[in-house]
Scaffold this active site. Structure first.
Site, mmCIF file in Angstrom:
data_model
loop_
_atom_site.group_PDB
_atom_site.id
_atom_site.type_symbol
_atom_site.label_atom_id
_atom_site.label_comp_id
_atom_site.label_asym_id
_atom_site.label_seq_id
_atom_site.Cartn_x
_atom_site.Cartn_y
_atom_site.Cartn_z
ATOM 1 N N ASP A 122 -4.957 5.739 1.418
ATOM 2 C CA ASP A 122 -4.357 4.791 2.359
ATOM 3 C C ASP A 122 -3.318 5.437 3.263
ATOM 4 O OD1 ASP A 122 -5.628 2.400 1.811
ATOM 5 O OD2 ASP A 122 -4.302 1.900 0.148
HETATM 6 C C1 BGC Z 1 1.087 3.733 -0.779
HETATM 7 C C2 BGC Z 1 -0.370 3.757 -1.150
HETATM 8 C C3 BGC Z 1 -0.916 2.362 -1.107
HETATM 9 C C4 BGC Z 1 -0.640 1.744 0.259
HETATM 10 C C5 BGC Z 1 -1.184 0.352 0.419
HETATM 11 C C6 BGC Z 1 1.292 3.030 0.544
HETATM 12 O O1 BGC Z 1 2.658 2.932 0.816
HETATM 13 O O2 BGC Z 1 1.578 5.062 -0.731
HETATM 14 O O3 BGC Z 1 -0.526 4.335 -2.430
HETATM 15 O O4 BGC Z 1 -2.292 2.396 -1.333
HETATM 16 O O5 BGC Z 1 0.740 1.747 0.506
HETATM 17 O O6 BGC Z 1 -0.427 -0.627 -0.115
HETATM 18 C C1 NOJ Z 2 -3.141 2.767 -4.036
HETATM 19 C C2 NOJ Z 2 -4.118 1.791 -3.497
HETATM 20 O O1 NOJ Z 2 -4.118 0.644 -4.293
HETATM 21 C C3 NOJ Z 2 -5.510 2.371 -3.447
HETATM 22 O O2 NOJ Z 2 -6.380 1.468 -2.854
HETATM 23 C C4 NOJ Z 2 -5.504 3.683 -2.708
HETATM 24 O O3 NOJ Z 2 -6.803 4.210 -2.775
HETATM 25 C C5 NOJ Z 2 -4.496 4.653 -3.297
HETATM 26 N N1 NOJ Z 2 -3.203 4.019 -3.355
HETATM 27 C C6 NOJ Z 2 -4.387 5.947 -2.518
HETATM 28 O O4 NOJ Z 2 -3.740 5.774 -1.320
#
Ligand code: BGC
Ligand code: NOJ
Length: 815
Positions: free
Chosen positions: A488
């Protein structure tokens, strides 16, 4: 250093001191009512949706940590008072033990000879939590004791509750049935809500409180409520401000005497046209809730409900039990990892001590992956989840990134265009089919965007998922990344210069250039799965088409997604490589290397070997495998959130545990059992228990992230509980290392275990048949010879037995 120990026979983790490095929590409840409970009795509860139907108010990021919300106070007649769960009063207890169990927590402590054993649990199929409080006088004289309970009610919508004070300080309403010992929280019941909460007590009340300020006294904290200090409730009725529920019970305990008090906090709905009793009044109609309350204020009923919960978990866990030479493997597979898989299935990433319950609903990619670790436990619920997820898919094959559990509708604030999302649905459905053989799910009519008029069979949803990628290929023929793929934080189309702008929803580039090698790998994997389903349905042409597309993508990856020593990660919006030796930072990434090998790319031509060797050389640490190297040392506008984190944390070269099992599985595909198991052990929470002062999170569940080698706090975990790590590690250890793998045609047994293991045994219930599996190592390799009920079978799949068979014995020789 340890803060407790595993009691494997009881299936409990026993915390031996209350001041753990962070609150160590447990989840209670399984279907509709959920509670989080910390080892000091804190946490909150909600009905289905942590944002929209929250029962208990909770302040994240509070000091002291995890105070408020839920509490118990005990007071002796000389005025001395304490909290039997240590918080919020925090007086030194002469004994303390917190048993974290499956669906329950029991906190036992002693102070001045008064032992308090509080068991918290949610009975199966109920929308309530029970606190069973057993008090024992271990001193000589008889003792007069006051017990005060405490709940701070949330005004339902947790976001509004924390922000809209000009309104909320006026809306709070309660009813108290003092004789029955029940406090009802009914804020907004007068208008559009048809639900209320109740907090009931089994004993005659000496008093009660429902107004926070009356209970605490002005300018006082939870550790020194004036009511507890003075030993008398104020019998306050909340009018606006902050409604609470507090009972006061007086007990006299003879030496050695044990008394049990029950408290029940619950959620109840009335039919819209029967909300009030009498109908023209504003008084809650309590006719349907009263029988429930009385049922759970009864000791025998509570004991039965608790026994049923235990039995339920025995039966869930008995579906797979393994007996290996490694106690950490056994403990995680047989108890804790399975348990965590159920929790992640239930809550996705919505509510933990790191997820506020306000920010996120159920993630599309997250929930599909969570199925991988859950589907064997309650297939019927997995089936429903698949249908719910698919109903939020868009007609293009794309998907809302999240949906709200209460409404089950796609979340517009977050939207879609995360281009990996659709492919995960194929993997989720295929895992379901491999486990159950329930092909009828593919015929289910499922809406798009929750619009019934758009419904097609589920199978077509999978076809559209496939097509979604095909329709969005970039200049190299690799899939366009969209807003982001699994990572993400790799926001290649975001280009944000504005502080505070969301990396998740901002898109400042057209998205026609940036491509993802990770999605390419995922697409190859998913297309093969889909082809297998098409084969089964006897759609030979289609199967052919999916395989051809997978082959083409594989060639594209080899031509444009290979960096020479490892798989590239992506092309950015300017067409430059990400995850390449050409870069100074972010030269090699874990995700594309894991996923491409997992999809079988490079297994034949040495690329897979090379890629995994590079991962080992550049990314592996004793605490796990970091996400990329070198970490980004500054913010890069063309990369987005990944470079917003300080080096070593989260996606910027943290050990993002979710990705580690991809490498474990990839290693097994190359036959590297030692390496796969080595990686498995590095992040295994039970293995890490011995360094709890470094790891700091709960030693019984995986955390999302362990700080990487660039971080000052290398080895420190964060964001425990709600992570795809749970499902993927479960899959990696059980299906790929131990090699017990459901397939469309039967149970496959293909272990890739460490060379020094003499073997292992396992019991697996699969499609209603119990398989007794014994694996014996006679050589150092992974060649399998299979005997099913004594008869040699070619290959490594035990064919589905004939109808009526209940038990099958599988003997495996590994050479
Ligand atoms: C986090 C990710 C997460 C994303 C969506 C980001 O701030 O680092 O791990 O998947 O937010 O909520
Ligand atoms: C947490 C999110 O819930 C997941 O969807 C994502 O793949 C990972 N972070 C990596 O960014």
């Amino acid at each position: 250093m340890r803060y407790g120990y595993f009691d494997d026979n009881a299936r409990e983790y026993v915390i031996q001191r209350p001041d753990t490095p962070l609150p160590w929590i447990n989840y209670l409840g399984e279907e509709d009512y959920f509670a989080m409970l910390s080892n000091t009795g804190g946490g909150y509860s909600f009905y289905r949706d942590a944002r929209l139907r929250r029962l208990i108010r909770y302040r994240y990021n509070n000091v002291p940590a995890d105070s408020g919300g839920r509490a118990l106070y005990l007071r002796l007649s000389d005025g001395d008072f304490w909290s039997p769960a240590w918080q919020p009063v925090r007086k030194s207890l002469s004994a303390y033990e917190c048993r974290v169990g499956l669906g329950y927590t029991r906190i036992t402590s002693t102070y001045r000879g008064i032992q308090c054993e509080a068991t918290y649990f949610v009975p199966l199929d109920q929308t309530l939590e029970v606190w069973r409080v057993k008090l024992t006088n271990q001193t000589d004289p008889s003792t007069n004791l006051s017990v005060f309970s405490l709940i701070e009610f949330c005004l339902w919508d947790a976001w509004d509750d924390q922000t809209n004070f000009q309104r909320n300080f006026n809306t709070g309403e309660v009813e108290v049935d003092e004789a029955a010992g029940v406090i009802y929280h009914k804020t907004e019941y007068r208008e559009r809500r048809d639900h209320f909460a109740y907090f009931a007590c089994s004993e005659p009340l000496a008093g009660f409180d429902t107004q926070r300020e009356k209970f605490l006294g002005a300018y006082r904290g939870w550790h020194e409520p004036i009511v507890v200090e003075q030993g008398a409730s104020a019998n306050s009725i909340a009018h606006g401000w902050q409604p609470i529920g507090s009972h006061h019970v007086k007990v006299t305990l003879q030496p050695g005497e044990l008394r049990t008090i029950l408290f029940v906090l619950g959620y109840h709905e009335n039919p819209r046209d029967q909300k009030f009793d009498p109908p023209e009044s504003q008084t809650i109609n309590k006719r349907t809730v009263k029988p429930i309350i009385s049922r759970y204020l009864n000791l025998a009923n509570v004991a039965t409900a608790f026994a049923e919960l235990k039995k339920h978990w025995d039966s869930l866990l008995s579906i797979l039990q393994v007996y290996t030479p490694d106690e950490h493997t056994n403990r995680m597979v047989n108890i804790w990892n399975a348990y965590q898989c159920l929790i992640t299935f239930n809550l996705s990433r919505s509510a933990s001590f790191y997820e506020s319950g306000i920010g996120r609903g159920m993630g599309f990619r997250d929930s599909n992956q969570d199925l991988l670790g859950f589907v064997h436990m309650v297939p019927a619920r997995a089936r429903q989840r698949i249908l719910d997820l698919a109903a939020t898919q868009l007609p293009t094959g794309g998907a809302y990134h999240q949906y709200q559990p209460l409404t089950k509708h796609g979340n517009n604030d977050v939207g879609g265009n995360f281009n990996d999302d659709p492919a995960w649905l194929i993997l989720g459905v295929s895992a379901y089919l491999k486990e159950t053989g329930d092909w009828s799910i593919l015929d289910e009519l499922v809406p798009y965007d929750n619009k019934v008029e758009l419904a097609t069979p589920l199978y077509e949803h999978l076809q559209r998922s496939f097509q979604y990628t095909i329709d969005r290929l970039g200049l190299h023929g690799l899939p366009l990344i969209g807003r982001a793929d699994w990572n993400d934080c790799l926001n290649l189309n975001c280009f944000s210069e504005e502080p505070g702008e969301s990396f998740q929803t901002t898109t400042n580039r057209e998205g026609t250039v940036a491509e993802s090698v990770f999605i390419a790998g995922l697409f190859v994997l998913a297309s093969h799965e889909l082809a297998d389903l098409a084969d089964h349905l006897q759609h030979a042409d289609e199967a052919q088409r999916y395989r051809a597309a997978a082959d083409r993508m594989e060639e594209t990856v080899k031509a444009h997604g290979w960096d020479g020593d490892w798989f590239l990660r992506a092309y950015d919006a300017l067409g430059h490589k990400v995850g390449s030796h050409e870069r100074e930072e972010g030269r090699i990434f874990i995700e594309s290397n894991g996923m491409c090998v997992l999809a079988g790319i490079g297994l034949q031509d040495g690329r897979a070997e090379q890629a995994l060797a590079a991962v080992n050389e550049h990314l592996a640490t004793p605490h796990g495998i970091v996400l990329q190297q070198p970490a980004y040392s500054r913010y890069y506008v063309h990369l987005g959130e990944i470079s917003s984190y300080p080096p070593g944390y989260k996606e910027n070269a943290g050990i993002f545990c979710h990705t580690n099992p991809w490498i474990m599985i990839a290693e097994t595909l190359l036959g590297h059992g030692d390496q796969a198991f080595g990686y498995y052990s590095r992040i295994n929470p039970s293995q890490r228990e011995a360094i709890s002062e470094v790891h700091r999170c709960e030693p019984y569940v995986y955390a999302q992230m362990i700080a990487g080698k660039d971080a000052a706090t290398h080895g420190e975990a964060k964001n425990s509980w709600l992570t795809g790590t749970a499902a993927w590690n479960f899959a990696a250890i059980t299906q790929h290392i131990l090699g017990i793998q459901p397939t469309l045609t039967g149970l496959k047994i293909a272990p890739v275990i460490p060379t020094d293991w003499p073997g292992f045994s396992a019991k697996r219930v699969y499609r209603g048949v119990t398989y007794h599996i014994a694996v014996k190592r006679v050589g150092k390799g992974n060649a399998v010879t299979l005997k099913v009920d004594g008869q040699p079978v070619a290959g490594n799949v035990a064919p589905l037995p004939s109808q009526g068979t209940t038990d099958v014995k599988i003997d495996v020789v590994l050479a």
